[in-house]
Design a protein around this motif. Sequence first.
Motif, PDB file in Angstrom:
ATOM      1  N   LYS A  15       0.833  -1.193   0.000  1.00 41.07           N
ATOM      2  CA  LYS A  15       0.000   0.000   0.000  1.00 41.07           C
ATOM      3  C   LYS A  15       0.876   1.255   0.000  1.00 41.07           C
ATOM      4  CE  LYS A  15      -3.881  -2.027   2.526  1.00 41.07           C
ATOM      5  NZ  LYS A  15      -4.700  -1.916   3.757  1.00 41.07           N
ATOM      6  N   PHE A  16       0.430   2.237  -0.768  1.00 35.78           N
ATOM      7  CA  PHE A  16       1.071   3.539  -0.826  1.00 35.78           C
ATOM      8  C   PHE A  16       0.192   4.506  -0.040  1.00 35.78           C
ATOM      9  CE2 PHE A  16       2.487   1.140  -4.406  1.00 35.78           C
ATOM     10  CZ  PHE A  16       3.815   1.492  -4.570  1.00 35.78           C
ATOM     11  N   LEU A  17       0.773   5.189   0.920  1.00 35.36           N
ATOM     12  CA  LEU A  17       0.038   6.117   1.777  1.00 35.36           C
ATOM     13  C   LEU A  17       0.246   7.546   1.290  1.00 35.36           C
ATOM     14  CD1 LEU A  17      -1.543   6.925   4.350  1.00 35.36           C
ATOM     15  CD2 LEU A  17       0.628   6.772   5.600  1.00 35.36           C
ATOM     16  N   ALA A  18      -0.844   8.243   1.000  1.00 29.69           N
ATOM     17  CA  ALA A  18      -0.803   9.655   0.635  1.00 29.69           C
ATOM     18  C   ALA A  18      -1.651  10.420   1.642  1.00 29.69           C
ATOM     19  CB  ALA A  18      -1.334   9.872  -0.781  1.00 29.69           C
ATOM     20  N   VAL A  19      -1.124  11.542   2.087  1.00 28.77           N
ATOM     21  CA  VAL A  19      -1.816  12.359   3.079  1.00 28.77           C
ATOM     22  C   VAL A  19      -2.580  13.464   2.362  1.00 28.77           C
ATOM     23  CG1 VAL A  19      -1.532  13.811   5.116  1.00 28.77           C
ATOM     24  CG2 VAL A  19      -0.017  11.857   4.766  1.00 28.77           C
ATOM     25  N   ILE A  20      -3.858  13.564   2.706  1.00 27.24           N
ATOM     26  CA  ILE A  20      -4.721  14.585   2.116  1.00 27.24           C
ATOM     27  C   ILE A  20      -4.751  15.771   3.069  1.00 27.24           C
ATOM     28  CG2 ILE A  20      -7.056  15.119   1.323  1.00 27.24           C
ATOM     29  CD1 ILE A  20      -5.641  12.988  -0.342  1.00 27.24           C
ATOM     30  N   ASP A  21      -4.426  16.943   2.561  1.00 28.46           N
ATOM     31  CA  ASP A  21      -4.491  18.162   3.371  1.00 28.46           C
ATOM     32  C   ASP A  21      -4.902  19.322   2.473  1.00 28.46           C
ATOM     33  OD1 ASP A  21      -2.178  18.812   1.945  1.00 28.46           O
ATOM     34  OD2 ASP A  21      -0.841  18.352   3.623  1.00 28.46           O
ATOM     35  N   ALA A 116       3.703   0.356   2.824  1.00 27.45           N
ATOM     36  CA  ALA A 116       5.138   0.191   2.622  1.00 27.45           C
ATOM     37  C   ALA A 116       5.830   1.480   2.182  1.00 27.45           C
ATOM     38  CB  ALA A 116       5.390  -0.903   1.593  1.00 27.45           C
ATOM     39  N   ILE A 117       5.082   2.431   1.636  1.00 24.77           N
ATOM     40  CA  ILE A 117       5.695   3.662   1.135  1.00 24.77           C
ATOM     41  C   ILE A 117       4.777   4.842   1.426  1.00 24.77           C
ATOM     42  CG2 ILE A 117       6.476   4.901  -0.930  1.00 24.77           C
ATOM     43  CD1 ILE A 117       7.427   2.280  -2.023  1.00 24.77           C
ATOM     44  N   LEU A 118       5.362   5.900   1.976  1.00 26.11           N
ATOM     45  CA  LEU A 118       4.662   7.163   2.205  1.00 26.11           C
ATOM     46  C   LEU A 118       5.012   8.087   1.052  1.00 26.11           C
ATOM     47  CD1 LEU A 118       3.117   9.282   3.899  1.00 26.11           C
ATOM     48  CD2 LEU A 118       5.244   9.672   5.161  1.00 26.11           C
ATOM     49  N   VAL A 119       3.999   8.650   0.404  1.00 25.54           N
ATOM     50  CA  VAL A 119       4.217   9.541  -0.735  1.00 25.54           C
ATOM     51  C   VAL A 119       3.817  10.954  -0.333  1.00 25.54           C
ATOM     52  CG1 VAL A 119       3.657  10.035  -3.145  1.00 25.54           C
ATOM     53  CG2 VAL A 119       3.739   7.667  -2.353  1.00 25.54           C
ATOM     54  N   LEU A 120       4.771  11.885  -0.441  1.00 28.96           N
ATOM     55  CA  LEU A 120       4.534  13.301  -0.166  1.00 28.96           C
ATOM     56  C   LEU A 120       4.926  14.097  -1.402  1.00 28.96           C
ATOM     57  CD1 LEU A 120       6.205  13.545   3.368  1.00 28.96           C
ATOM     58  CD2 LEU A 120       3.773  13.230   2.867  1.00 28.96           C
ATOM     59  N   ALA A 121       4.365  15.273  -1.544  1.00 32.09           N
ATOM     60  CA  ALA A 121       4.748  16.151  -2.649  1.00 32.09           C
ATOM     61  C   ALA A 121       5.257  17.468  -2.082  1.00 32.09           C
ATOM     62  CB  ALA A 121       3.557  16.395  -3.577  1.00 32.09           C
ATOM     63  N   ALA A 122       6.359  17.933  -2.635  1.00 37.15           N
ATOM     64  CA  ALA A 122       6.932  19.204  -2.204  1.00 37.15           C
ATOM     65  C   ALA A 122       6.282  20.333  -2.984  1.00 37.15           C
ATOM     66  CB  ALA A 122       8.440  19.204  -2.437  1.00 37.15           C
ATOM     67  N   LEU A 136       9.433  16.475   7.842  1.00 37.06           N
ATOM     68  CA  LEU A 136      10.325  15.354   7.568  1.00 37.06           C
ATOM     69  C   LEU A 136      11.778  15.810   7.562  1.00 37.06           C
ATOM     70  CD1 LEU A 136      10.728  12.394   6.652  1.00 37.06           C
ATOM     71  CD2 LEU A 136      10.471  13.211   4.318  1.00 37.06           C
ATOM     72  N   ALA A 137      12.040  16.943   6.936  1.00 33.38           N
ATOM     73  CA  ALA A 137      13.410  17.447   6.826  1.00 33.38           C
ATOM     74  C   ALA A 137      13.960  17.900   8.175  1.00 33.38           C
ATOM     75  CB  ALA A 137      13.460  18.592   5.827  1.00 33.38           C
ATOM     76  N   SER A 138      13.098  18.383   9.059  1.00 38.11           N
ATOM     77  CA  SER A 138      13.574  18.931  10.327  1.00 38.11           C
ATOM     78  C   SER A 138      13.538  17.931  11.482  1.00 38.11           C
ATOM     79  CB  SER A 138      12.737  20.153  10.701  1.00 38.11           C
ATOM     80  OG  SER A 138      11.407  19.771  10.991  1.00 38.11           O
ATOM     81  N   ARG A 139      12.939  16.781  11.283  1.00 36.29           N
ATOM     82  CA  ARG A 139      12.814  15.778  12.361  1.00 36.29           C
ATOM     83  C   ARG A 139      14.154  15.121  12.643  1.00 36.29           C
ATOM     84  NH1 ARG A 139       7.541  12.465  12.350  1.00 36.29           N
ATOM     85  NH2 ARG A 139       8.992  10.852  12.891  1.00 36.29           N
ATOM     86  N   GLY A 140      14.386  14.820  13.877  1.00 36.87           N
ATOM     87  CA  GLY A 140      15.572  14.068  14.233  1.00 36.87           C
ATOM     88  C   GLY A 140      15.443  12.618  13.830  1.00 36.87           C
ATOM     89  N   GLN A 141      14.209  12.158  13.696  1.00 36.71           N
ATOM     90  CA  GLN A 141      13.940  10.770  13.343  1.00 36.71           C
ATOM     91  C   GLN A 141      12.983  10.762  12.156  1.00 36.71           C
ATOM     92  OE1 GLN A 141      11.992   8.661  16.458  1.00 36.71           O
ATOM     93  NE2 GLN A 141      12.256   6.664  15.505  1.00 36.71           N
ATOM     94  N   ALA A 142      13.293   9.995  11.144  1.00 40.28           N
ATOM     95  CA  ALA A 142      12.475   9.942   9.941  1.00 40.28           C
ATOM     96  C   ALA A 142      11.256   9.055  10.163  1.00 40.28           C
ATOM     97  CB  ALA A 142      13.303   9.406   8.786  1.00 40.28           C
ATOM     98  N   PHE A 143      10.347   9.053   9.188  1.00 43.59           N
ATOM     99  CA  PHE A 143       9.223   8.129   9.242  1.00 43.59           C
ATOM    100  C   PHE A 143       9.769   6.702   9.145  1.00 43.59           C
ATOM    101  CE2 PHE A 143       6.970  11.966   7.777  1.00 43.59           C
ATOM    102  CZ  PHE A 143       5.982  12.006   8.740  1.00 43.59           C
ATOM    103  N   PRO A 144       9.040   5.709   9.661  1.00 42.49           N
ATOM    104  CA  PRO A 144       9.580   4.354   9.761  1.00 42.49           C
ATOM    105  C   PRO A 144       9.553   3.531   8.470  1.00 42.49           C
ATOM    106  CG  PRO A 144       7.406   4.434  10.718  1.00 42.49           C
ATOM    107  CD  PRO A 144       7.767   5.845  10.344  1.00 42.49           C
ATOM    108  N   ILE A 145       9.097   4.121   7.383  1.00 46.25           N
ATOM    109  CA  ILE A 145       9.095   3.433   6.091  1.00 46.25           C
ATOM    110  C   ILE A 145       9.690   4.385   5.058  1.00 46.25           C
ATOM    111  CG2 ILE A 145       7.107   1.937   6.607  1.00 46.25           C
ATOM    112  CD1 ILE A 145       5.356   3.916   5.014  1.00 46.25           C
ATOM    113  N   PRO A 146      10.033   3.894   3.874  1.00 46.05           N
ATOM    114  CA  PRO A 146      10.558   4.788   2.843  1.00 46.05           C
ATOM    115  C   PRO A 146       9.549   5.882   2.490  1.00 46.05           C
ATOM    116  CG  PRO A 146      10.949   2.512   2.239  1.00 46.05           C
ATOM    117  CD  PRO A 146      10.054   2.490   3.449  1.00 46.05           C
ATOM    118  N   VAL A 147      10.077   7.058   2.207  1.00 45.34           N
ATOM    119  CA  VAL A 147       9.261   8.216   1.838  1.00 45.34           C
ATOM    120  C   VAL A 147       9.666   8.652   0.437  1.00 45.34           C
ATOM    121  CG1 VAL A 147       8.629  10.596   2.405  1.00 45.34           C
ATOM    122  CG2 VAL A 147       9.111   8.963   4.246  1.00 45.34           C
ATOM    123  N   THR A 148       8.684   8.792  -0.428  1.00 45.59           N
ATOM    124  CA  THR A 148       8.918   9.338  -1.762  1.00 45.59           C
ATOM    125  C   THR A 148       8.404  10.766  -1.755  1.00 45.59           C
ATOM    126  OG1 THR A 148       8.627   7.173  -2.792  1.00 45.59           O
ATOM    127  CG2 THR A 148       8.389   9.089  -4.218  1.00 45.59           C
TER     128      THR A 148
END
Length: 163
Positions: A15-21, A116-122, A136-148
Amino acid sequence: MVSRRLSRLEGHRRKFLAVIDDTPECQRAVHYAGMRAKNSNGAVVLLYVIANGDFQQWLGVEEIMRAEAREEAEAVLAKAAQALRESIGIEPEPVIREGIASEQINSLIEEDRDIAILVLAAGSAKEGPGPLVSSLASRGQAFPIPVTVIPDSLSDEELDALS
């Protein structure tokens, strides 16, 4: 530490996770996630997080505000789901949560071991690439799965070619 992903086991799909905002770039993340899911026989999860801070009123007012926020979340998710159905032919799984977006993303990833993958758009706004990418860029710890992270500079054709 994240639980072992199950997406490659028999009976599971990645599954690919996309956040709606409310950012304009989130639709690019949804489209890319949908294309990746279609091209890999996967699925898409659309997550909408209602911020907790929106409900600091008297109990009766708080309940009304929470119900209105839920209705808005459902409408926004329905619109995103419809766009995926029409453009890609995928039926996404909608999820609504309340809280801090990064915490709810992590919680959902832990609960749904097929994600398995978090998808974000810049974004390209002068304020920065968007709240989640900045987080994501400022966190000391990244998300626990790969981020695209989808760059804003890609055309729709380039985005489709990469997925």
